[in-house]
Design a protein around this motif. Sequence first.
Motif, PDB file in Angstrom:
ATOM      1  N   ASP A   1      17.996  13.819   6.759  1.00  0.00           N
ATOM      2  CA  ASP A   1      18.902  14.634   6.245  1.00  0.00           C
ATOM      3  C   ASP A   1      18.403  16.107   6.566  1.00  0.00           C
ATOM      4  O   ASP A   1      19.418  16.916   6.847  1.00  0.00           O
ATOM      5  CB  ASP A   1      19.085  14.330   4.595  1.00  0.00           C
ATOM      6  CG  ASP A   1      20.548  15.084   4.107  1.00  0.00           C
ATOM      7  OD1 ASP A   1      21.340  14.866   4.694  1.00  0.00           O
ATOM      8  OD2 ASP A   1      19.972  15.880   3.448  1.00  0.00           O
TER       9      ASP A   1
ATOM     10  N   SER B   1      19.544  16.912   9.859  1.00  0.00           N
ATOM     11  CA  SER B   1      21.072  16.904  10.115  1.00  0.00           C
ATOM     12  C   SER B   1      21.389  18.353   9.633  1.00  0.00           C
ATOM     13  O   SER B   1      22.357  19.033  10.278  1.00  0.00           O
ATOM     14  CB  SER B   1      21.586  15.723   9.328  1.00  0.00           C
ATOM     15  OG  SER B   1      21.522  16.081   8.157  1.00  0.00           O
TER      16      SER B   1
ATOM     17  N   TYR C   1      20.094   8.594   8.778  1.00  0.00           N
ATOM     18  CA  TYR C   1      19.514   9.751   9.496  1.00  0.00           C
ATOM     19  C   TYR C   1      18.640  10.560   8.571  1.00  0.00           C
ATOM     20  O   TYR C   1      18.501  10.504   7.308  1.00  0.00           O
ATOM     21  CB  TYR C   1      20.647  10.645  10.214  1.00  0.00           C
ATOM     22  CG  TYR C   1      21.582  10.966   9.091  1.00  0.00           C
ATOM     23  CD1 TYR C   1      21.390  12.015   8.490  1.00  0.00           C
ATOM     24  CD2 TYR C   1      22.941  10.184   8.787  1.00  0.00           C
ATOM     25  CE1 TYR C   1      22.306  12.568   7.383  1.00  0.00           C
ATOM     26  CE2 TYR C   1      23.765  10.737   7.752  1.00  0.00           C
ATOM     27  CZ  TYR C   1      23.675  11.996   7.264  1.00  0.00           C
ATOM     28  OH  TYR C   1      24.278  12.478   6.242  1.00  0.00           O
TER      29      TYR C   1
ATOM     30  N   TYR D   1      27.461  11.236  11.676  1.00  0.00           N
ATOM     31  CA  TYR D   1      26.497  11.180  10.552  1.00  0.00           C
ATOM     32  C   TYR D   1      27.168  10.250   9.742  1.00  0.00           C
ATOM     33  O   TYR D   1      26.309   9.592   8.884  1.00  0.00           O
ATOM     34  CB  TYR D   1      26.357  12.632   9.984  1.00  0.00           C
ATOM     35  CG  TYR D   1      25.341  13.401  10.570  1.00  0.00           C
ATOM     36  CD1 TYR D   1      24.111  13.093  11.028  1.00  0.00           C
ATOM     37  CD2 TYR D   1      25.703  14.467  11.553  1.00  0.00           C
ATOM     38  CE1 TYR D   1      23.142  13.883  11.687  1.00  0.00           C
ATOM     39  CE2 TYR D   1      25.194  15.350  12.375  1.00  0.00           C
ATOM     40  CZ  TYR D   1      23.687  15.103  12.236  1.00  0.00           C
ATOM     41  OH  TYR D   1      22.857  15.647  13.234  1.00  0.00           O
ATOM     42  N   TYR D   2      28.206  10.348   9.318  1.00  0.00           N
ATOM     43  CA  TYR D   2      29.066   9.311   8.524  1.00  0.00           C
ATOM     44  C   TYR D   2      28.889   7.800   8.940  1.00  0.00           C
ATOM     45  O   TYR D   2      28.499   7.120   8.200  1.00  0.00           O
ATOM     46  CB  TYR D   2      30.504   9.676   8.516  1.00  0.00           C
ATOM     47  CG  TYR D   2      31.301   8.795   7.314  1.00  0.00           C
ATOM     48  CD1 TYR D   2      31.065   8.907   6.327  1.00  0.00           C
ATOM     49  CD2 TYR D   2      32.543   7.970   7.649  1.00  0.00           C
ATOM     50  CE1 TYR D   2      31.904   8.186   5.167  1.00  0.00           C
ATOM     51  CE2 TYR D   2      33.235   7.262   7.108  1.00  0.00           C
ATOM     52  CZ  TYR D   2      32.919   7.329   5.680  1.00  0.00           C
ATOM     53  OH  TYR D   2      33.598   6.632   4.662  1.00  0.00           O
TER      54      TYR D   2
ATOM     55  N   THR E   1      26.015  16.172   5.261  1.00  0.00           N
ATOM     56  CA  THR E   1      26.204  16.522   6.459  1.00  0.00           C
ATOM     57  C   THR E   1      27.615  16.421   6.752  1.00  0.00           C
ATOM     58  O   THR E   1      28.104  17.047   7.383  1.00  0.00           O
ATOM     59  CB  THR E   1      25.126  16.215   7.270  1.00  0.00           C
ATOM     60  OG1 THR E   1      23.833  16.295   6.767  1.00  0.00           O
ATOM     61  CG2 THR E   1      25.118  16.929   8.674  1.00  0.00           C
ATOM     62  N   PRO E   2      27.931  14.898   6.858  1.00  0.00           N
ATOM     63  CA  PRO E   2      29.384  14.750   7.303  1.00  0.00           C
ATOM     64  C   PRO E   2      30.313  15.531   6.632  1.00  0.00           C
ATOM     65  O   PRO E   2      31.375  16.102   7.349  1.00  0.00           O
ATOM     66  CB  PRO E   2      29.676  13.268   7.002  1.00  0.00           C
ATOM     67  CG  PRO E   2      28.334  12.757   6.833  1.00  0.00           C
ATOM     68  CD  PRO E   2      27.460  13.703   6.027  1.00  0.00           C
TER      69      PRO E   2
ATOM     70  N   PHE F   1      20.061  17.222  17.125  1.00  0.00           N
ATOM     71  CA  PHE F   1      21.003  15.921  16.884  1.00  0.00           C
ATOM     72  C   PHE F   1      20.636  14.888  17.628  1.00  0.00           C
ATOM     73  O   PHE F   1      20.419  13.631  16.993  1.00  0.00           O
ATOM     74  CB  PHE F   1      22.332  16.594  17.372  1.00  0.00           C
ATOM     75  CG  PHE F   1      23.340  15.227  17.545  1.00  0.00           C
ATOM     76  CD1 PHE F   1      23.953  14.488  16.524  1.00  0.00           C
ATOM     77  CD2 PHE F   1      23.830  15.246  18.874  1.00  0.00           C
ATOM     78  CE1 PHE F   1      24.698  13.653  16.566  1.00  0.00           C
ATOM     79  CE2 PHE F   1      24.880  14.125  18.873  1.00  0.00           C
ATOM     80  CZ  PHE F   1      25.285  13.442  17.849  1.00  0.00           C
TER      81      PHE F   1
ATOM     82  N   ASN G   1      17.353  13.579  16.189  1.00  0.00           N
ATOM     83  CA  ASN G   1      17.373  12.727  14.755  1.00  0.00           C
ATOM     84  C   ASN G   1      17.839  11.267  15.221  1.00  0.00           C
ATOM     85  O   ASN G   1      17.542  10.489  14.603  1.00  0.00           O
ATOM     86  CB  ASN G   1      18.407  13.822  14.128  1.00  0.00           C
ATOM     87  CG  ASN G   1      18.365  13.079  12.689  1.00  0.00           C
ATOM     88  OD1 ASN G   1      17.602  12.460  12.292  1.00  0.00           O
ATOM     89  ND2 ASN G   1      19.254  13.878  11.922  1.00  0.00           N
TER      90      ASN G   1
END
Lengths: 553, 287
Positions: free
Chosen positions: A431, A434, A429, A418-419, A360-361, A494, A497
């Motif tokens: 996934d 995300s 998180y 996310y990173y 995701t990142p 977001f 999450n």
Amino acid sequence: MASESIAIGRLDAPARQIGEILHDWVTTVDHKKLGLLYIMYAILFLVIGGIEATIMRIQLIVPHNNFVSPQVFNEMFTMHGTTMIFFVAMPIVFGFGNYFVPLMIGARDMAFPRLNAFSFWISAFGGLLLYFSFVGGNGLYGAGNAPDVGWFAYAPLTAKAFSLGHSTDFWTLGLLVSGIGSIGTATNLIATVLCLRCPGMTLGKMPLFAWMNLVMAGLVLLAVSPLTAAQVMLSLDRYLGAHFFDTQAGGSAVLWMHFFWIFGHPEVYVLVIPAFAFVSEIIPVFSRKPIFGYPIMVGATVSIGFLSFLVWAHHMFTVGMNSYANSFFAISTMLVGVPTGIKIFNWIATMWGGKIRFGTPMLFCIAFLLQFLIAGLTGIMLSVAPFDWQLGNSYFVVAHFHYVIVGGILFGLFGAFYYWFPKMSGRMYNDALSKWHFWLFLIGFHLTFDFMHIPGLLGMPRRIYTYEPGRGWDVWNLIVTIGVFFQGAGILIFVGNLLWSSLKGKFAGNDPWDAWTLEWSTASPPPEYNFATLPTVNSRRPLWDIKHPEDPD
Amino acid sequence: MSSMDAQPVVEKSGLDTVKLPAPTAWPIAMAFGVTLLSAGLVTSETVSILGGILAVAGAVGWFLDVLPHEKHVSVPVEEEAGVVAVSRRKVERLPVAPELARALLPLETYPISAGVKGGLAGAVAMAVLACLYGIVNQGSIWYPINLLAATIYGQSMALTPATLTGFHLDSFLLACLLHLITSLLVGLMYGAMLPMFPRRPILLGGVIAPVMWSGLIHNILGFINPLLDQKIDWLWFVASQFAFGIVAGLVVVKQARVRTRQVLPFAMRAGFETSGGAGGTRSKENP
């Protein structure tokens, strides 16, 4: 997963009283806690600013709509712009800088921890002061008025004669107060990067994240000062009868524009350079390659910082300047495209031939690349003065700068969330959620801001309360508003999450991405002291050296 | 840096505690005070007075936190195994440059000056072919020269078909200048691109570049030289581009190769004399 080492001790710490926890957060001088405070405060305002945007878009969904009154509409666009720039984007980049710059350079804290706490709290109180205007601002329309003069508050609209009561003063004072915090944080970041790097970390071995935060902090120092000066001058006009911006008494309304935009344009780079920093850390790790052209990336960042102070009057082409000024600012604006283009090529070159992982990142970073490129191209179009004369103050301009701020900066920020979420929370998180966030927000973003260019090209001015049917704007406004709901759904997922995963997510370990910078060498979340022993580095990728002693950088 | 230099970044500290700045409420008190001080302007003087008192109290408390000695707390160190694992597979290395710890390819290429020399030689070849075209097709060596000058010279644009084949000193000088500058610039670009195609300069100069250049010219010629656009013979034009490229490529091949400087750190490539500037290049013998 690269590492299974988990900070069990902190995650399993005995439960504490709520008062004790609150006291810890209020009195903390730890850069990580202050970073988190910045980020949480910004997310709260992101939701508020998003609600304001949604109200505006519902008002414009069909012609002749009366969802809100014209007065409320004016307050919404003023507060939305002011909130998103000063109380979402700036705090959030300061939050990430606060949290990760010391970790990345191998330091135990920021250079001035108490100033750091002061800077956060005064910025936060500045935001609260601004929002208190909804309750306490006795503006033109009676008690409880928020500012309604637009986020760049052009003179003479802000003069006492046209802006009665105190709603504009809340705007001035809120920004003035939060500006003190911005200056404090910028000073702190510069001192930290220049003075607290761990042994072996020369400037040439410093992560690009730290380099870009250094440049950003320099821009804040230089850009916020003129805004602060202008706010003081405006307050003198309003309270003591000075005439800096009073055209009837020898003042100049254009003077305000110069003051505001010499802050306003570098401010774009204050926000986007940290987004560059996020992308410059995420893309290499998710491409399994070092960043392409590190020295050129540093040089391009410094060049962008320098050029950002030479372009402010392109916001004023429609005001009417002489041809020399128009030519100078058109050319200098186009020049920004050179170092920015270099960066985009370098990010692509980093991905080229890499073993890309579409986490995701990375998805957010790839979207950032495409969208920021388009934002740059419409920026080049608007840098041409005659083109700007046609489309200045239209929805084309609104679409352009939202492409920069949402398509560029916000997508970079989501990638960063996310990173680094596993590092900040100690947990991974969800996934699937995300990915839902990414795709919903991507679809919503493009529905809103791609199609927003069209009514602009068709002549729809910004900030209008409503419009006549049959001008060809109706369908585009409908699509634009529908996109907002996709974005809102993405944001809700977001936030949900993050909340759920920070409590129930899987343990992340120290280094879930098999990354290379120093923050991944310590526990997740990091202990208060960051590193039990200050690290020594020999290259730009210290963790690579440890992981690959046979092939050090 | 050799592998011996790769010190573990996280190691057992041997420390029981780490001293950190003590938490304090004075910064938030001062921040709240300054905010109230400002808020008094839009509310009531008493708010400003309260804010002023709070700000001063916050400042004094803050100073007492750091003067005469900064207050610290000792935080116990939780020793953790600095486990750093990696999922990357080991791969066999190609022995292209055994003396280097990590080689960046190509190891050798042609210098930029080779491109410039090639560009100048190509300019001659192109001029010869263009003049040959003038003589064979138009019966005059001056015809292509007058057409070229029309790119920047308004007088040449005004030439009639009858006078296009005649000698005009101004057109001749401008065409020579234009041809020389363009050839030099193309040569420079060629030289800069050579590291990307280090093995096949003739392919780059003789085939790839002429095709791309001709395609570009085909699209923009109407804007930059309408007269040439009307009169151009594309077969001869493309042939002259190939002549330029092939001759330039042949000249480049004859030049001595030099070691690429990409392995040197940026500061050295830029000519800066810096301490530790050689840190970016490491050979196994000279770490």
